[in-house]
Every structure is written in C-alpha cells, then in structure tokens.
Write a protein that holds these residues in place. Structure first.
Motif, PDB file in Angstrom:
ATOM      1  N   GLU A  89       0.823  -1.234   0.002  1.00  0.00           N
ATOM      2  CA  GLU A  89      -0.085   0.068   0.094  1.00  0.00           C
ATOM      3  C   GLU A  89       0.829   1.221  -0.047  1.00  0.00           C
ATOM      4  N   THR A  90       2.171   1.354   0.503  1.00  0.00           N
ATOM      5  CA  THR A  90       2.840   2.333   0.624  1.00  0.00           C
ATOM      6  C   THR A  90       4.110   2.449   0.191  1.00  0.00           C
ATOM      7  N   VAL A  91       4.925   1.519  -0.402  1.00  0.00           N
ATOM      8  CA  VAL A  91       6.108   1.700  -1.228  1.00  0.00           C
ATOM      9  C   VAL A  91       5.783   2.414  -2.607  1.00  0.00           C
ATOM     10  N   PRO A  92       6.409   3.520  -2.740  1.00  0.00           N
ATOM     11  CA  PRO A  92       5.992   4.078  -4.050  1.00  0.00           C
ATOM     12  C   PRO A  92       6.601   3.302  -5.353  1.00  0.00           C
ATOM     13  N   GLY A  93       5.392   3.353  -6.348  1.00  0.00           N
ATOM     14  CA  GLY A  93       5.980   2.748  -7.412  1.00  0.00           C
ATOM     15  C   GLY A  93       5.532   1.434  -7.594  1.00  0.00           C
ATOM     16  N   THR A  94       5.251   0.741  -6.619  1.00  0.00           N
ATOM     17  CA  THR A  94       4.732  -0.734  -6.722  1.00  0.00           C
ATOM     18  C   THR A  94       3.329  -0.905  -6.420  1.00  0.00           C
ATOM     19  N   GLY A  95       2.688  -0.524  -5.875  1.00  0.00           N
ATOM     20  CA  GLY A  95       1.040  -0.613  -5.877  1.00  0.00           C
ATOM     21  C   GLY A  95       0.879  -2.121  -4.928  1.00  0.00           C
ATOM     22  N   ALA A  96       0.097  -2.994  -5.880  1.00  0.00           N
ATOM     23  CA  ALA A  96      -0.202  -4.249  -5.255  1.00  0.00           C
ATOM     24  C   ALA A  96       0.476  -5.170  -6.281  1.00  0.00           C
ATOM     25  N   ASP A  97       1.410  -4.965  -7.019  1.00  0.00           N
ATOM     26  CA  ASP A  97       2.015  -5.867  -7.795  1.00  0.00           C
ATOM     27  C   ASP A  97       3.107  -6.418  -7.290  1.00  0.00           C
ATOM     28  N   GLU A  98       2.825  -7.882  -6.779  1.00  0.00           N
ATOM     29  CA  GLU A  98       4.039  -8.840  -6.014  1.00  0.00           C
ATOM     30  C   GLU A  98       5.313  -8.539  -6.826  1.00  0.00           C
ATOM     31  N   ALA A  99       5.236  -8.782  -8.228  1.00  0.00           N
ATOM     32  CA  ALA A  99       6.497  -8.772  -9.043  1.00  0.00           C
ATOM     33  C   ALA A  99       7.330  -7.828  -8.649  1.00  0.00           C
ATOM     34  N   ASP A 100       7.062  -6.636  -8.049  1.00  0.00           N
ATOM     35  CA  ASP A 100       7.812  -5.390  -7.607  1.00  0.00           C
ATOM     36  C   ASP A 100       8.670  -5.634  -6.340  1.00  0.00           C
ATOM     37  N   LEU A 101       7.961  -6.636  -5.514  1.00  0.00           N
ATOM     38  CA  LEU A 101       8.455  -6.863  -4.108  1.00  0.00           C
ATOM     39  C   LEU A 101       8.930  -8.092  -4.025  1.00  0.00           C
ATOM     40  N   ALA A 102       9.940  -8.343  -3.238  1.00  0.00           N
ATOM     41  CA  ALA A 102      10.428  -9.836  -2.946  1.00  0.00           C
ATOM     42  C   ALA A 102      10.307  -9.913  -1.611  1.00  0.00           C
ATOM     43  N   PHE A 103       9.812 -11.267  -0.866  1.00  0.00           N
ATOM     44  CA  PHE A 103       9.742 -11.177   0.388  1.00  0.00           C
ATOM     45  C   PHE A 103      10.477 -12.470   0.690  1.00  0.00           C
ATOM     46  N   ARG A 104      11.019 -12.386   2.015  1.00  0.00           N
ATOM     47  CA  ARG A 104      11.648 -13.523   2.542  1.00  0.00           C
ATOM     48  C   ARG A 104      11.271 -13.524   4.278  1.00  0.00           C
ATOM     49  N   PHE A 105      10.839 -14.876   4.682  1.00  0.00           N
ATOM     50  CA  PHE A 105      10.217 -14.764   6.108  1.00  0.00           C
ATOM     51  C   PHE A 105      11.372 -16.031   6.777  1.00  0.00           C
ATOM     52  N   PHE A 106      11.681 -15.625   8.092  1.00  0.00           N
ATOM     53  CA  PHE A 106      12.668 -16.327   8.682  1.00  0.00           C
ATOM     54  C   PHE A 106      12.283 -16.485  10.186  1.00  0.00           C
ATOM     55  N   PRO A 107      11.388 -17.781  10.734  1.00  0.00           N
ATOM     56  CA  PRO A 107      11.420 -18.004  11.884  1.00  0.00           C
ATOM     57  C   PRO A 107      12.639 -17.887  12.782  1.00  0.00           C
ATOM     58  N   VAL A 108      12.830 -17.376  13.750  1.00  0.00           N
ATOM     59  CA  VAL A 108      14.105 -17.284  14.622  1.00  0.00           C
ATOM     60  C   VAL A 108      13.502 -17.548  16.254  1.00  0.00           C
ATOM     61  N   GLY A 109      13.991 -18.679  16.636  1.00  0.00           N
ATOM     62  CA  GLY A 109      13.586 -18.682  18.375  1.00  0.00           C
ATOM     63  C   GLY A 109      12.206 -18.364  18.482  1.00  0.00           C
ATOM     64  N   GLU A 110      11.535 -17.996  19.196  1.00  0.00           N
ATOM     65  CA  GLU A 110      10.135 -17.544  19.151  1.00  0.00           C
ATOM     66  C   GLU A 110       9.579 -16.437  18.563  1.00  0.00           C
ATOM     67  N   GLY A 111      10.586 -15.701  17.744  1.00  0.00           N
ATOM     68  CA  GLY A 111      10.152 -14.661  16.955  1.00  0.00           C
ATOM     69  C   GLY A 111      10.278 -14.842  15.402  1.00  0.00           C
ATOM     70  N   LEU A 112      10.327 -13.605  14.670  1.00  0.00           N
ATOM     71  CA  LEU A 112      10.135 -13.808  13.231  1.00  0.00           C
ATOM     72  C   LEU A 112      11.294 -12.609  12.618  1.00  0.00           C
ATOM     73  N   VAL A 113      11.812 -12.959  11.746  1.00  0.00           N
ATOM     74  CA  VAL A 113      12.508 -11.904  10.730  1.00  0.00           C
ATOM     75  C   VAL A 113      12.177 -11.898   9.430  1.00  0.00           C
ATOM     76  N   ALA A 114      11.451 -10.948   8.777  1.00  0.00           N
ATOM     77  CA  ALA A 114      10.910 -10.783   7.583  1.00  0.00           C
ATOM     78  C   ALA A 114      11.693  -9.760   6.922  1.00  0.00           C
ATOM     79  N   ALA A 115      12.127  -9.944   5.487  1.00  0.00           N
ATOM     80  CA  ALA A 115      12.695  -9.102   4.780  1.00  0.00           C
ATOM     81  C   ALA A 115      12.102  -9.106   3.424  1.00  0.00           C
ATOM     82  N   SER A 116      12.105  -7.641   3.051  1.00  0.00           N
ATOM     83  CA  SER A 116      11.776  -7.218   1.731  1.00  0.00           C
ATOM     84  C   SER A 116      12.625  -6.198   0.794  1.00  0.00           C
ATOM     85  N   ALA A 117      12.630  -6.693  -0.199  1.00  0.00           N
ATOM     86  CA  ALA A 117      13.455  -5.528  -1.238  1.00  0.00           C
ATOM     87  C   ALA A 117      12.703  -5.106  -2.455  1.00  0.00           C
ATOM     88  N   TRP A 118      13.079  -3.975  -2.746  1.00  0.00           N
ATOM     89  CA  TRP A 118      12.550  -3.680  -4.243  1.00  0.00           C
ATOM     90  C   TRP A 118      13.457  -2.659  -4.948  1.00  0.00           C
TER      91      TRP A 118
END
Length: 611
Positions: free
Chosen positions: A504-533
């Motif tokens: 909703e907020t990254v300029p120039g991407t809209g709802a197009d998943e092709a413009d954004l890459a996501f990775r999710f890493f469960p760590v211990g009892e928590g989570l690390v999430a990464a996205s790049a454009w």
C-alpha cells in the motif's frame, strides 16, 4: 540465531553500507565490524562512520550455541589470524595506554602549574582502590617536573560504597588533611582507575560551597581521561564550570582527543583563573604529540559566564570573513548522501481502563527527562469525554487544581503495598519522601533480605537511601489490573501485515507482487521478515513477545512514505505504539546530512543555491 547483516553496494561511488543487528553476543559487535571493514580494504579511523542503536533481543534463542559457533566467533578468529603476535599486540596496546596517561598528566600539569612559584602547587590525584595501580599518581611521583616543584597527594577510592555518607566523610577528611597547614589545591586529577561511585562522592563533597572554597585555590584545574563507556567523567568535570563554583570567566572546559591509527584516547580538562588557557592547552598538546607520536584534536571548548561590565561596547562586530572556514567548507562539500534510513521500534501496548471520579491518584508534577521525577497525591474531580485528560485536585493546599494528561498519572491500587512481595535489584520504584505525601522515583540498588532495600534516587544528585522498608515503596508501574488484555502477536498475521503495508505504501509498486520480494525467517520464538525492491528494502524483527522493529531504507529521502508505512502496519496489527524512532542519512564524506538540508547551503559557505 545471532542476528542479521544487510549489505548495500554503490560501486560507482566506491561505497558500501552495512546494517549489523545482533540479539546475542553484542559485546563482539566491534570484532565483526573490524573484520568487515578490513576485508573490504577499509580503515576504521579513516574510511568509516557508523550509527549505533539499542533494540530488543530475541526470545527462544540458545545463547550458548551462538557464543561458540557463530558469526561473532568467526569474526574474532578472523581478526586474530590477521596478526600472529596478537597477544603481544594487546600487551603493547595496554602498555601504550598507561604510557599515554602518564605523559598527558605530566605535560598538562607542567604547563598549567608553570606560573605558580611559591608556595609550590598542590595536586590531589583521585585513584581507584589502594590495591590497584594508579598510573597518574605514579607518573607524577617519579617524573622530574622541571618548571615546578609539584606536591602530589593520592586520594584512594573507598573500599566499599555501601555506606556513602561514611565514604563522603572519609574522603573529605583526607582532602582537609592535604590542605591543612599548607596552601589549598591547585588541581585535581582523576585516574582511569576511579569508579563511578567515587565520582559521585567527590561531586557530593564539593557540592557544599564551604568545602569547595576551603579546599580549592581561586585558580585551579581538573583533568580526567574519558575511557569508552565512562562519559560520566566528562559530565563531572564540566560540573566544576556549570555548578560547583567556578561559573565566571576566565573558566574553560575542553574535551580533547589523541589518536593514532585505530587507537583513540579521550580526555577532558577544566581550568579557571587562566587568562592564557588556550595557549597553555595548545602547548600541552604539542608536547604530548612530540612525546607520544599521537595526533591531537580539540573536540570542543566551553566557557564560563561573562561578568557584567557596565557600559561595555564591543570593539568590533565579527563577520563570517573573520573566521577560517577552510576545514568546515571541505567537510560540507565532501558529503554525498545516498539514502534515507529509519529504525522504528514498536511495542504492544495494552489499553488503559477508564478511571473513576473521586479516585485517589499520583500525578507527575516535576519531570526532567528520566531524571528528577516527582509525584504528588491528588483526587480526580472530572473526566473529559475523550478520556485522555482529567481535572485533578491536589491534596497539598499550596497547589492549584489542574487539567492533566493521562500519561502523567499513576493510579493507586490496594495491592501496591503487597505486590510484588519482593523487588529485584534494578527495579524502578516510587519512594515516599514524607513531604505532603510526595513520592520520588528511585532504583533498587540492594535487597537487604530483611524486607528493607537500598535505593539510588533518580535525580541529578543520585542520593542513596539505606534500609528503606518495603512499606514505603510501590512499583513505578501501575498494577496490571488497570489495563485491558490485548491478544498476543503471532507470525501469520504479522507476515500479512508486513506484506499489506508495503504493497500500500512503497512508491511505484502498488499491489504488484512482482515489484517486491519477500523472505520470512522464524528465529527462536520470533520472526525476521525481509523485503527488497528497486528503490529500497525493509527488515522487520519480532522478538517473540511484544516488541517489533522495522528497519527501512529508501534511496531517496521520503519521510511521508515512512509515516504511511508505519501507520499502515500499526493499523493492521493494532495496539502498537512507537517507543523509539531513529532517522538518519546514509552516505559518505567528512559528514553526511539529509539531502533536503543540502538544498540551501549555509550562509557562511558563500555559495548560492544554484552553484
């Protein structure tokens, strides 16, 4: 298991930006940093700059595994292998530190005491424990002070600080003995071995104007090294200028630095009654450079208050052209910002329950940052419709009724006197002062085991109180029954909120998943999430409990997009509040400002916006 590392490369500018986040073994951050910089062909002192931010850890991590088989261990071994004689190098560094301390003390005292003839100047060296070496005292005792016949007296730190009043009286007695039968002190030197508590004692003793005047000459100086993590020393030495007595010119506080390669030593100096302060400081640093091979730099100088001069007329009005701007101009023109970064720390915050009319409460009436918090008892007389402000009537007749924000109120609960049954060391509490029911914030420094506690009052004096009964203390936090329960954070909703907020907020991407890459890493009892454009990246860390951090990088300065992303994410999760926001530019050069700050050059630069 240990953290994460991001790398952003700008080949055309020969610039690399790292983000290193550790939630365990953080004392080895410097080892990892040094290894990264070395393998990139850089120098810590010449080609790097850094920001350091403190965040939450990670629940459910096996810290033993991380300490023995991880990035920090690898980096340390990598550094150790850079030099076969690593142990020898450490020993040389230690001896170099001691030698540097000795030479600095010798040269500064020699210069600043050179104009004192008879009787001979007297200096007190504040040392650590008598069982520990005191290099400052040893250096002066054995050195040949060619220009002065200096009389040096060591003042050792107290063996125990459990009874601060006893320590203060013993220290005062020692200082009085030094000046008895001879002139007062011309100088005080704090050795690197002095603990923080002894600094508190010296401050307390000299806070009494009678002691200050009877122990120190009208013209005197104070010198101290400032080892890493001990900035309290600089604060204490500057108190001689701002608080303890020497307010008026000539009165100067300077902090200076000695550096060579990747080694750095910080010092601070106060002197009053020295009209030639700057010449003496310059000569001292010149002598130190010659004898140590270090390069010196004066980081800042602060003056005392100007005395009133009736009918004073300035001899001239200074202009920009009267100052040498070559170095500052070089620094300004060298900066090259390449991006904008923000670290947003959020916390799951339960909503407070509605307060009741005529409820007895405590109101925060004195607040100076984390210091000097004072609460006064009051009664709620009315509640506004929105519920975030209340009209209160104070129990003290000298205080007027007031409309106060909910954040300034500490509700009282019948269980306050019972829960918790025992306070842990470090716990923040409210301490009854017996003045119209007033309470002050304090920290538990010791549990005496007999239902009494030793406290450090959270104010600028850091006064200690001993054997305080549990009945006179309540927790600084409100009872949990005053808060509504909130649902815990879980991984799947967190992942959805992260995705949706970015779409909703990254300029120039809209709802197009092709413009954004996501990775999710469960760590211990928590989570690390990464996205790049193409124009940035975001990393989210959830600690497995109620703390979330969002690390956002954009290649263009765009604070509105940060605000939109922050608001969109918090809306999705709910019950979150921002507890810390750090924004800074990324880039290279002597200094780096935000790009927007470079659009209008400072007037002293003598350049137009166009040029």
């Amino acid at each position: 298991k240990e953290g994460y590392l991001t790398v952003r490369a700008f080949p055309d500018q020969k610039y690399i930006a790292f983000d290193l986040m550790l939630w365990t073994d953080i004392d080895r951050v410097d080892a990892i940093k040094q290894a990264l910089v070395h393998d990139m062909g850089g120098s810590l002192s010449k080609s790097t700059s850094s920001f350091r931010i403190v965040t939450a850890g990670m629940k459910g991590i096996d810290y033993d595994v991380c300490q023995h088989d991880g990035l920090a261990t690898f980096a340390q071994s990598r550094l150790d292998n850079l030099c076969d004689a690593n142990t020898v190098a450490r020993e040389l560094a230690l001896s170099e530190t001691v030698l540097e301390q000795e030479i600095v003390v010798q040269e500064v005292l020699t210069r600043f005491m050179s104009d004192i003839q008879q009787p001979s100047p007297v200096v007190a060296i504040i040392c650590g424990s008598e069982a520990v070496s005191c290099p400052s005292s040893d250096a002066i005792q054995t050195a040949t002070m060619s220009s002065t016949d200096l009389k040096v007296h060591p003042v050792y730190s107290c063996k125990s600080f459990s009874d601060m009043r006893l320590c203060e009286s013993g220290t005062l007695e020692r200082l009085v003995t030094i000046v008895k039968g001879q002139k007062k002190l011309d100088g005080i030197v704090f050795d690197a071995s002095v603990p923080f508590e002894m600094g508190q004692v010296i401050h307390k003793v000299l806070s009494d104007t009678r002691n200050y005047d009877s122990l120190l000459e009208e013209s005197h100086m104070v010198l101290s090294p400032v080892p890493k993590g001990q900035n309290w020393r600089a604060v204490l030495v500057d108190r001689f200028r701002t608080e303890l007595g020497a307010f008026f010119e000539p009165s100067n506080f300077a902090d200076f630095r000695l550096h060579k390669s990747d080694t750095r030593f910080d010092w601070c100096l106060f002197a009053c009654g020295r009209e030639n302060f700057f010449a003496l400081l310059a000569d001292s640093l010149s002598d130190i450079e010659e004898k140590t091979g270090f390069t010196s730099s004066v980081e800042s100088v602060d003056n005392g208050e100007n005395r009133f001069v009736e009918g004073f007329v300035a001899p001239f009005e200074p202009r920009d052209s009267d100052y040498d701007k070559s170095d500052s101009s070089l620094r300004w023109l060298s900066q090259q910002p390449v991006g904008y970064q923000a670290v947003i720390q959020m916390e799951l915050t339960p909503r407070r329950k509605q307060m009741e009319k005529f409820e007895r409460i405590l109101v925060l009436t004195a607040y100076d940052g984390p210091w000097g918090q004072t609460y006064d008892p009051a009664i709620v007389t009315s509640i506004r419709e929105e519920g975030n402000k209340l009209r209160v009537k104070f129990e003290s007749e000298s205080m007027d009724d007031e409309l106060v924000e909910r954040e300034r109120i500490r509700r009282l609960h019948p269980k306050d006197a019972l829960e918790p049954s025992e306070f842990e060391v470090g716990k923040m509490v409210l301490f009854e002062t017996r003045i119209d029911g007033m309470m002050k914030k304090a920290m538990i420094s010791s549990n005496n085991g007999d239902d009494t506690y030793d406290l450090i009052l959270v104010d600028f004096e850091c006064d200690m109180h001993f054997k305080v009964p549990r009945s006179e203390l309540i927790s600084a936090e409100e009872n949990p029954e005053f808060f509504e329960e909130v649902p815990p954070i879980t991984q799947e909703p967190l992942q959805r909120a992260f995705r949706k907020a970015l779409f909703e907020t990254v300029p120039g991407t809209g709802a197009d998943e092709a413009d954004l890459a996501f990775r999710f890493f469960p760590v211990g009892e928590g989570l690390v999430a990464a996205s790049a454009w193409f124009h940035g990246n975001a990393i989210l860390k959830w600690n497995g409990r109620g703390r979330i951090e969002l690390n956002l990088f954009l290649d263009k300065e765009d604070k509105p997009s940060r605000v939109k992303l922050q608001d969109a994410f918090m809306k999705e999760i709910g019950n979150l509040s921002v507890v810390q926001l750090d924004e800074f530019p990324r880039g290279h050069g002597k200094i780096v400002n935000f790009a927007i700050d470079l659009k209008e050059p400072p007037h002293w630069l003598g350049m137009s916006t166009k040029s």
